[in-house]
Design a protein around this motif. Structure first.
Motif, short mmCIF file in Angstrom:
data_model
loop_
_atom_site.label_atom_id
_atom_site.label_comp_id
_atom_site.label_asym_id
_atom_site.label_seq_id
_atom_site.Cartn_x
_atom_site.Cartn_y
_atom_site.Cartn_z
N VAL A 105 4.51 -12.14 14.21
CA VAL A 105 3.70 -10.94 14.36
C VAL A 105 2.59 -11.24 15.36
CG1 VAL A 105 2.22 -9.27 13.16
CG2 VAL A 105 4.19 -10.29 11.97
N ALA A 106 2.40 -10.33 16.30
CA ALA A 106 1.31 -10.45 17.26
C ALA A 106 0.49 -9.16 17.21
CB ALA A 106 1.85 -10.67 18.67
N ILE A 107 -0.83 -9.32 17.11
CA ILE A 107 -1.75 -8.19 17.05
C ILE A 107 -2.60 -8.20 18.32
CG2 ILE A 107 -3.62 -7.09 15.75
CD1 ILE A 107 -1.17 -7.27 14.01
N THR A 108 -2.67 -7.06 19.00
CA THR A 108 -3.51 -6.96 20.19
C THR A 108 -4.44 -5.76 20.05
OG1 THR A 108 -1.79 -5.69 21.32
CG2 THR A 108 -1.85 -8.05 21.74
N PRO A 109 -5.73 -5.93 20.39
CA PRO A 109 -6.68 -4.81 20.29
C PRO A 109 -6.33 -3.71 21.31
CG PRO A 109 -7.80 -6.89 20.82
CD PRO A 109 -6.34 -7.16 20.84
N LYS A 110 -6.47 -2.46 20.87
CA LYS A 110 -6.24 -1.30 21.74
C LYS A 110 -7.28 -0.24 21.40
CE LYS A 110 -1.31 -1.49 22.70
NZ LYS A 110 -0.08 -0.71 22.70
N GLY A 111 -8.53 -0.49 21.77
CA GLY A 111 -9.61 0.44 21.45
C GLY A 111 -9.84 0.52 19.96
N ALA A 112 -9.72 1.72 19.41
CA ALA A 112 -9.90 1.91 17.97
C ALA A 112 -8.65 1.53 17.19
CB ALA A 112 -10.26 3.37 17.68
N ASN A 113 -7.59 1.18 17.90
CA ASN A 113 -6.32 0.81 17.26
C ASN A 113 -5.99 -0.65 17.53
OD1 ASN A 113 -5.78 3.39 16.25
ND2 ASN A 113 -4.87 4.04 18.18
N GLU A 114 -4.91 -1.08 16.92
CA GLU A 114 -4.32 -2.39 17.19
C GLU A 114 -2.85 -2.20 17.48
OE1 GLU A 114 -6.85 -5.42 14.39
OE2 GLU A 114 -5.31 -4.22 13.40
N GLY A 115 -2.37 -2.90 18.49
CA GLY A 115 -0.94 -2.92 18.75
C GLY A 115 -0.32 -4.03 17.91
N VAL A 116 0.72 -3.68 17.19
CA VAL A 116 1.40 -4.65 16.33
C VAL A 116 2.81 -4.83 16.87
CG1 VAL A 116 2.15 -5.19 13.98
CG2 VAL A 116 0.08 -3.83 14.35
#
Length: 156
Positions: A79-90
């Motif tokens: 699993v990789a999590i990346t910040p995307k403003g108010a969201n996170e890309g999973v």
């Protein structure tokens, strides 16, 4: 040299017949799959995803092994999590290898969720992720064995 092609064809037919008659052949028994621990998920995601994938794969007739020692195939989740403003890309990736560690394919899932959503308990999220991914993992395994049947032609 003229006999080489018919001899090769004959040997291929003999080997195919031998495999069909061998009860331990992948053609005649359930496939054994080891699901390795998932890595990279926040909260309890690693353990929740592992548990749910191990519950889903038997629905396809696969036997889930605790270790890769006796497995025909190995599935590893990351699993990789990346910040995307108010969201996170999973991004959840399920890699499938055969017993000789040859890469057979990957199943990837991409989702955007509100930041922090997955920091605690995954619960139903892990259930849905595993349900959606298990079919793809099964397809990769069947492709690796040649057992996958081609999709039926659409009727006019």
């Amino acid at each position: 040299s003229q006999a080489a092609v018919p001899i090769a064809a004959l040997l291929t037919r003999i080997e195919a017949a031998r495999q069909r008659s061998d009860p331990n052949s992948l053609l005649n028994r359930a496939l054994r799959v080891a699901v390795l621990p998932v890595t990279g998920a926040p909260g309890d995601g690693d353990s929740a995803l592992l548990r749910q994938m191990r519950r889903e794969l038997p629905k396809f007739g696969l036997v889930v092994e605790d270790t890769p020692d006796n497995a025909d195939f190995i599935v590893a989740g990351t699993v990789a999590i990346t910040p995307k403003g108010a969201n996170e890309g999973v991004e959840i990736t399920w890699s499938v290898h055969d017993a000789q560690k040859h890469d057979l394919g990957k199943v990837s899932q991409l989702h955007d969720v509100p930041k922090g959503t997955l920091a605690g308990f995954w619960g139903d999220v892990a259930v849905v992720v595993a349900e959606q991914a298990a079919g793809g993992v099964n397809d990769v395994i069947l492709n690796g064995t040649g057992k996958r049947k081609p999709a039926a032609a659409a009727s006019p």
